[in-house]
Design an enzyme around this catalytic site. Structure first.
Site, PDB file in Angstrom:
ATOM      1  N   GLU A 164      41.668  33.687  28.427  1.00  0.00           N
ATOM      2  CA  GLU A 164      41.194  32.370  27.868  1.00  0.00           C
ATOM      3  C   GLU A 164      41.385  32.501  26.496  1.00  0.00           C
ATOM      4  O   GLU A 164      41.436  31.355  25.859  1.00  0.00           O
ATOM      5  CB  GLU A 164      39.981  32.130  28.644  1.00  0.00           C
ATOM      6  CG  GLU A 164      39.671  30.571  28.942  1.00  0.00           C
ATOM      7  CD  GLU A 164      38.514  30.421  29.765  1.00  0.00           C
ATOM      8  OE1 GLU A 164      38.664  29.783  30.782  1.00  0.00           O
ATOM      9  OE2 GLU A 164      37.524  30.443  29.256  1.00  0.00           O
ATOM     10  N   HIS A 173      47.659  53.271  45.277  1.00  0.00           N
ATOM     11  CA  HIS A 173      48.317  53.113  46.600  1.00  0.00           C
ATOM     12  C   HIS A 173      48.947  51.610  46.712  1.00  0.00           C
ATOM     13  O   HIS A 173      48.830  51.169  48.035  1.00  0.00           O
ATOM     14  CB  HIS A 173      47.331  53.378  47.830  1.00  0.00           C
ATOM     15  CG  HIS A 173      47.292  54.846  47.659  1.00  0.00           C
ATOM     16  ND1 HIS A 173      47.866  55.899  48.323  1.00  0.00           N
ATOM     17  CD2 HIS A 173      46.282  55.577  46.889  1.00  0.00           C
ATOM     18  CE1 HIS A 173      47.347  57.057  48.044  1.00  0.00           C
ATOM     19  NE2 HIS A 173      46.467  56.982  47.173  1.00  0.00           N
ATOM     20  N   LYS A 228      40.596  20.200  34.418  1.00  0.00           N
ATOM     21  CA  LYS A 228      39.088  19.476  34.683  1.00  0.00           C
ATOM     22  C   LYS A 228      39.196  18.086  34.900  1.00  0.00           C
ATOM     23  O   LYS A 228      38.598  17.579  35.700  1.00  0.00           O
ATOM     24  CB  LYS A 228      38.123  19.845  33.647  1.00  0.00           C
ATOM     25  CG  LYS A 228      37.372  21.045  33.874  1.00  0.00           C
ATOM     26  CD  LYS A 228      36.287  21.221  32.520  1.00  0.00           C
ATOM     27  CE  LYS A 228      35.845  22.368  32.051  1.00  0.00           C
ATOM     28  NZ  LYS A 228      34.870  22.804  31.042  1.00  0.00           N
TER      29      LYS A 228
HETATM   30  O1  PA5 Z   1      34.419  31.600  28.401  1.00  0.00           O
HETATM   31  C1  PA5 Z   1      34.229  30.150  28.363  1.00  0.00           C
HETATM   32  O2  PA5 Z   1      33.867  29.493  27.406  1.00  0.00           O
HETATM   33  C2  PA5 Z   1      34.222  29.413  29.606  1.00  0.00           C
HETATM   34  O3  PA5 Z   1      34.983  30.224  30.651  1.00  0.00           O
HETATM   35  C3  PA5 Z   1      32.968  28.966  29.919  1.00  0.00           C
HETATM   36  O4  PA5 Z   1      32.043  29.759  30.300  1.00  0.00           O
HETATM   37  C4  PA5 Z   1      33.030  28.330  31.458  1.00  0.00           C
HETATM   38  O5  PA5 Z   1      33.875  27.290  31.436  1.00  0.00           O
HETATM   39  C5  PA5 Z   1      31.645  27.687  31.699  1.00  0.00           C
HETATM   40  O6  PA5 Z   1      31.328  26.983  30.686  1.00  0.00           O
HETATM   41  P1  PA5 Z   1      29.807  26.380  30.629  1.00  0.00           P
HETATM   42  O7  PA5 Z   1      28.925  27.614  30.393  1.00  0.00           O
HETATM   43  O8  PA5 Z   1      29.699  25.331  29.676  1.00  0.00           O
HETATM   44  O9  PA5 Z   1      29.376  25.896  32.103  1.00  0.00           O
END
Ligand code: PA5
Length: 460
Positions: A296, A321, A431
């Site tokens: 990410e 394996h 989303k």
């Molecule tokens: O790393 C990130 O920013 C994302 O993976 C968030 O943690 C994830 O989308 C969850 O977001 P939130 O904490 O706003 O629910």
């Protein structure tokens, strides 16, 4: 002289990624590393400065935050809950799960209460009706604490999970349901509003720390703390890594060197796939945590092209394996990153009976390490690069160092790619499409667009 603190330090072994001995196109040269490192000089000073783009290093120094979550965990522990249900997704779940699995007893949830020393722990990080439905069939919410984590307070999966668990809790315990809930959330979202209105306990999600960098804040620490993990030790380990990065030259800073090598491998050596392969069952969720952190943070559009390595989780020895055949003989497009330990927390010795009499008196931990070294050698012989993070042992202090090192390594890589490590615009499109498809009000136009963009069906 090696001090006892230094003996607790994690180390990075880079020899397996360097040319020579690896052939030129498969390893990075010392000169290439030396030319790259100066570009990273400002990263840690910037992260520790007032205008840091993320507060994930500075937060380690906010002792009030740590104390607040420890006090709340101690208060909840006294109430004698049998189970903790952690609801969150992505960075709001993976850090907590990685920490808990690494540091709790491997069979924590199966142990009797007295030996567990804290409640059982469950993670709800998906909207799969099988998992949540089954959990609710099994857990008695009357003796459960719910920790819901969402920085934004509006993430659909977390909202769905929490609403379901909250309703079940209300059915089971009645009006006092909110006393079974702790929310870790940002200042302004819907979860903050509900938590306040209903009188839930609230822990702050630091505004300047993003989800995947939040492992050493309440988001990642509170659930393990309630289960009995030494979270202060984790934060102390994180601080120690910060000190190392501040005090040492870049050539001695493992996060910077790992970041430079990872970048050069992906961009100059045709190795865009980066395998994270701990040799420890306890570190399996940690590999998933790393995959999300790297994926990410670094997988970004840059001008007309997409950049960023593809992180791939694996586990030793199990995947010897499975995937190691591919790593050794398949396309030469991978950097394998091992995580090993110098000592084990348990000693298990193989007895002398057959079928493998050569194993008599061998410690399983030695076998694990020998197999890792064997894999590293097999990779090197095939001209395939590897790095290895060595932990003295899986302890809170060592894990804290490792998490901070890899977070900072990711920011070093982002600097070299010239991308923002802290956003995730690619996640938003999916989303919005999902909101449109479930018929959320206000997304009607999107729905038409999403339906128009569906690929033509070809069902066989
Ligand atoms: O790393 C990130 O920013 C994302 O993976 C968030 O943690 C994830 O989308 C969850 O977001 P939130 O904490 O706003 O629910």
């Amino acid at each position: 002289m090696v001090t006892s603190a230094a003996r607790q330090d994690i180390r990075l072994e880079v020899g397996g990624a360097v040319a020579p001995p690896l052939e030129r196109s498969h390893g990075v040269t010392r000169a290439e590393i030396a030319r790259t490192l100066p570009r990273l000089a400002s990263v840690v000073p910037d992260l520790l400065g007032r205008d840091a783009a993320s507060g994930f290093l500075r937060v380690l120094g906010r002792r009030r935050l740590l104390k607040g979550l420890q006090d709340e965990a101690a208060r909840q522990r006294k109430r004698g809950f049998e189970d903790v249900v952690h609801i969150g997704i992505g960075g709001s779940s993976l850090g907590a799960e990685a920490i808990w699995r690494a540091l709790a007893h491997p069979q924590h949830n199966l142990l009797p209460r007295r030996r567990r020393g804290g409640p059982r722990v469950h993670f709800v990080d998906n909207v799969d009706p099988e998992s949540l439905g089954a959990l609710l069939e099994w857990v008695d919410l009357k003796t459960a604490l719910v920790h819901v984590v969402s920085k934004s307070g509006g993430t659909v999966e977390t909202a769905a999970g929490f609403q379901i668990v909250r309703a079940a809790l209300e059915r089971r315990v009645g009006r006092g349901w909110a006393r079974h809930c702790v929310a870790t959330t940002g200042r302004d979202g819907a979860l903050q509003r509900i938590a306040r209105a209903e009188g839930m306990s609230i822990l702050p999600f630091p505004e300047d720390v993003g989800g995947r960098f939040s492992g050493l804040t309440s988001s990642g620490l509170f659930t393990p703390a309630v289960a009995g993990v030494d979270v202060a030790g984790l934060v102390a380990g994180g601080r120690r890594m910060v000190r190392r990065m501040v005090d040492a030259p870049l050539t001695e800073n493992p996060a910077a060197v790992a970041g430079a090598i990872a970048f050069l491998m992906a961009e100059r050596k045709g190795k865009p796939i980066h395998v994270m392969m701990p040799y420890a069952d306890a570190l399996e969720p940690f590999a998933r945590w790393f995959v999300q952190l790297s994926g990410e943070s670094l997988g970004k559009r840059k001008g007309q092209r997409g950049v960023g390595p593809t992180p791939l989780p694996a586990k030793g020895t199990t995947d010897q394996h499975s995937q190691v055949q591919l790593f050794v003989e398949g396309p030469a497009d991978k950097l394998v990153v091992f995580v090993t330990t110098r000592r084990d927390r348990r000693s298990v010795v193989v007895p002398g009976e057959g079928p493998a009499s050569y194993l008599e008196s061998v410690e399983l931990g030695s076998l694990l390490r020998a197999e890792q070294q064997g894999t590293a050698v097999a990779l090197a012989r095939a001209g395939r690069p590897s790095l290895c993070w060595e932990l003295p042992e899986i302890t809170p202090a060592a894990l804290g160092q490792l998490l901070v090192a890899l977070e900072t390594q990711t920011v070093y890589q982002a600097k070299l790619y010239g991308v923002n490590a802290y956003d995730q615009p690619g996640v938003e499109a999916g989303k919005i499409a999902a909101f449109a498809l479930i018929g959320r009000e206000g997304y009607e136009q999107e729905r038409a667009a999403v339906e128009a963009d569906q690929p033509e069906r070809w069902t066989i």
